[in-house]
Motif scaffolding. Structure first.
Motif, PDB file in Angstrom:
ATOM      1  N   SER A  73     -26.976  23.780   1.705  1.00  0.00           N
ATOM      2  CA  SER A  73     -28.282  23.341   1.200  1.00  0.00           C
ATOM      3  C   SER A  73     -28.126  22.186   0.219  1.00  0.00           C
ATOM      4  N   TYR A  74     -27.143  22.306  -0.664  1.00  0.00           N
ATOM      5  CA  TYR A  74     -26.870  21.262  -1.651  1.00  0.00           C
ATOM      6  C   TYR A  74     -26.521  19.949  -0.948  1.00  0.00           C
ATOM      7  N   ALA A  75     -25.676  20.033   0.082  1.00  0.00           N
ATOM      8  CA  ALA A  75     -25.283  18.842   0.835  1.00  0.00           C
ATOM      9  C   ALA A  75     -26.463  18.263   1.606  1.00  0.00           C
ATOM     10  N   LEU A  76     -27.319  19.132   2.137  1.00  0.00           N
ATOM     11  CA  LEU A  76     -28.488  18.677   2.894  1.00  0.00           C
ATOM     12  C   LEU A  76     -29.454  17.923   1.990  1.00  0.00           C
ATOM     13  N   GLU A  77     -29.554  18.326   0.743  1.00  0.00           N
ATOM     14  CA  GLU A  77     -30.393  17.616  -0.220  1.00  0.00           C
ATOM     15  C   GLU A  77     -29.811  16.242  -0.538  1.00  0.00           C
ATOM     16  N   LEU A  78     -28.468  16.154  -0.639  1.00  0.00           N
ATOM     17  CA  LEU A  78     -27.824  14.892  -1.001  1.00  0.00           C
ATOM     18  C   LEU A  78     -27.710  13.928   0.173  1.00  0.00           C
ATOM     19  N   PHE A  79     -27.398  14.466   1.360  1.00  0.00           N
ATOM     20  CA  PHE A  79     -27.100  13.617   2.512  1.00  0.00           C
ATOM     21  C   PHE A  79     -27.877  14.028   3.763  1.00  0.00           C
ATOM     22  N   PRO A  80     -29.185  14.048   3.705  1.00  0.00           N
ATOM     23  CA  PRO A  80     -29.943  14.455   4.899  1.00  0.00           C
ATOM     24  C   PRO A  80     -29.687  13.549   6.097  1.00  0.00           C
ATOM     25  N   GLU A  81     -29.354  12.285   5.822  1.00  0.00           N
ATOM     26  CA  GLU A  81     -29.131  11.326   6.907  1.00  0.00           C
ATOM     27  C   GLU A  81     -27.797  11.543   7.619  1.00  0.00           C
ATOM     28  N   LYS A  82     -26.891  12.308   7.016  1.00  0.00           N
ATOM     29  CA  LYS A  82     -25.573  12.535   7.607  1.00  0.00           C
ATOM     30  C   LYS A  82     -25.462  13.882   8.327  1.00  0.00           C
ATOM     31  N   LEU A  84     -18.337  14.331   3.368  1.00  0.00           N
ATOM     32  CA  LEU A  84     -19.550  13.690   3.870  1.00  0.00           C
ATOM     33  C   LEU A  84     -19.661  12.240   3.392  1.00  0.00           C
ATOM     34  N   GLN A  85     -19.269  11.993   2.162  1.00  0.00           N
ATOM     35  CA  GLN A  85     -19.308  10.631   1.628  1.00  0.00           C
ATOM     36  C   GLN A  85     -18.395   9.693   2.416  1.00  0.00           C
ATOM     37  N   ASN A  86     -17.279  10.223   2.888  1.00  0.00           N
ATOM     38  CA  ASN A  86     -16.278   9.403   3.568  1.00  0.00           C
ATOM     39  C   ASN A  86     -16.505   9.274   5.066  1.00  0.00           C
ATOM     40  N   LEU A  87     -17.575   9.859   5.566  1.00  0.00           N
ATOM     41  CA  LEU A  87     -17.883   9.696   6.980  1.00  0.00           C
ATOM     42  C   LEU A  87     -18.203   8.229   7.287  1.00  0.00           C
ATOM     43  N   PRO A  88     -17.790   7.745   8.450  1.00  0.00           N
ATOM     44  CA  PRO A  88     -18.190   6.377   8.831  1.00  0.00           C
ATOM     45  C   PRO A  88     -19.708   6.252   8.841  1.00  0.00           C
ATOM     46  N   GLU A  89     -20.165   5.059   8.555  1.00  0.00           N
ATOM     47  CA  GLU A  89     -21.611   4.818   8.537  1.00  0.00           C
ATOM     48  C   GLU A  89     -22.209   5.157   9.892  1.00  0.00           C
ATOM     49  N   GLU A  90     -23.343   5.788   9.872  1.00  0.00           N
ATOM     50  CA  GLU A  90     -24.082   6.206  11.066  1.00  0.00           C
ATOM     51  C   GLU A  90     -23.545   7.484  11.711  1.00  0.00           C
ATOM     52  N   GLU A  91     -22.377   7.974  11.291  1.00  0.00           N
ATOM     53  CA  GLU A  91     -21.861   9.216  11.887  1.00  0.00           C
ATOM     54  C   GLU A  91     -22.561  10.423  11.273  1.00  0.00           C
TER      55      GLU A  91
END
Length: 349
Positions: free
Chosen positions: A180-189, A158-165
């Motif tokens: 759930s853990y990822a959704l807490e960290l990266f809701p925008e992704k 998720l960190q390495n996804l292109p911006e806005e993707e």
């Protein structure tokens, strides 16, 4: 409406052919080709799994050491007959096509082989990950002690996804905790999060707590369970757990094909215990704003339907789907139904 076009049952196909004999033969050849493709995919997955089993011998406590309120969008689905040729036209306009598939306890990316094939065929872009100590991951499961460590491959993706993707994030069983853990960290992704008979926990809950009615309290499990692994020595705290094969078959695969059970028996690895016992910290501002969907499996003996219903009532996802005749592994027992659901969720505005 869209799914009526995408997925037709066999009897619907027979009616539309008008009883023409040559047409029936063409349908039969098409079905034989689908079966042949599935068999080829299965052989490839089996080959990969055997290779993984050989690699995993180097890890203590893994394969080599095994011992004995709900939304109104609620549906009940049976296996559809999919006219896949029409599907790419319907998904071309989707803003989010990448689907990240996260496996559950003991499994690996290999368990999604049918789902990957069907999603690719309809124009989506499935991506799988091996969580730390799982699948082809070179980490020893006994060394994975936190949810952060366990989820690291997913978080890096998720960190390495292109911006806005953005992606659609799908989690099976305890892989729901990683979602759930990822959704807490990266809701925008994350465009949407899909929990497949998964541990959709509340703030302050442990993934293990979802199974407490069946396995007993975490404290009792840690004290009495015969399935625990002490990777650092018997005098040290338990580091993982695994079920013996017959117990696993009856719990997880009561509706799955024999060849997929065989694949699983040589591929599954021990489960890191620490991440299952860690309480999640989930905020209303981040996790709470995520779009969550839940898929219930109605013949599930590992996470009982009543328990799944309770999770849905307590966590209120945006949409709920039910699959009849599915055990804890719908990617094996009801792959077409699971495909139809994921495709429908992908198309929800």
């Amino acid at each position: 409406m869209g799914n009526r076009v995408i997925c037709m049952k066999k009897k619907d196909v027979a009616i539309r052919t008008g009883g023409d004999g040559s047409r029936s033969k063409r349908v039969s050849r098409s079905q034989r080709k689908l079966l042949g493709d599935e068999e080829m995919l299965h052989r490839r997955a089996l080959s990969m799994a055997i290779h993984q089993a050989q690699l995993s011998q180097r890890f203590d406590g893994s394969v080599s050491r095994r011992v004995g309120s709900t939304s109104s969008r609620r549906q009940t689905l049976s296996d559809p007959f999919s006219n896949n040729k029409q599907v790419p036209d319907l998904v071309d306009s989707l803003a989010v096509k990448k689907v990240v598939l996260v496996h559950g306890e003991g499994f690996g990316a290999w368990c999604w082989y049918k789902t990957v094939a069907s999603l690719e065929e309809c124009g989506l872009s499935p991506v799988t990950v091996d969580l730390a100590g799982s699948g082809f991951s070179m980490a020893d499961p006994n060394s994975v002690s936190t949810l952060e460590e366990y989820s690291k491959p997913l978080i890096e993706l998720l960190q390495n996804l292109p911006e806005e993707e953005k992606v659609i994030l799908v989690g099976h069983s305890t892989g729901g905790a990683c979602v759930s853990y990822a959704l807490e960290l990266f809701p925008e992704k994350i465009s949407k999060a899909v929990f497949i008979c998964a541990t959709m926990v509340s703030d302050g809950q442990r993934p293990f707590d979802v199974f407490a009615d069946q396995l007993g309290s975490a404290e009792r499990f840690m004290k009495e369970s015969q399935f625990l692994i002490h990777g650092n020595g018997k005098d040290k705290p338990a580091t993982g757990f695994t079920f013996e094969k017959q117990h696993m078959k009856s719990l997880y695969f009561n509706q799955s094909p024999n060849k997929d059970i065989a694949l699983s028996m040589i591929s599954m690895r021990a489960v890191p215990l620490g991440p299952m016992m860690e309480k999640l910290s989930l905020s209303t501002e981040r996790y709470g704003k995520g779009r969550r969907f839940y898929v219930q499996t109605l013949d599930d003996l590992a996470l009982l339907p009543d328990v799944q219903e309770k999770l849905v009532r307590e966590n209120s996802p945006e949409g709920v789907y039910k699959i009849k005749g599915s055990d804890h592994c719908p990617f094996f027992s009801k792959p077409q139904s699971l495909h139809k659901i994921l495709l429908e969720i992908a198309q929800i505005p």
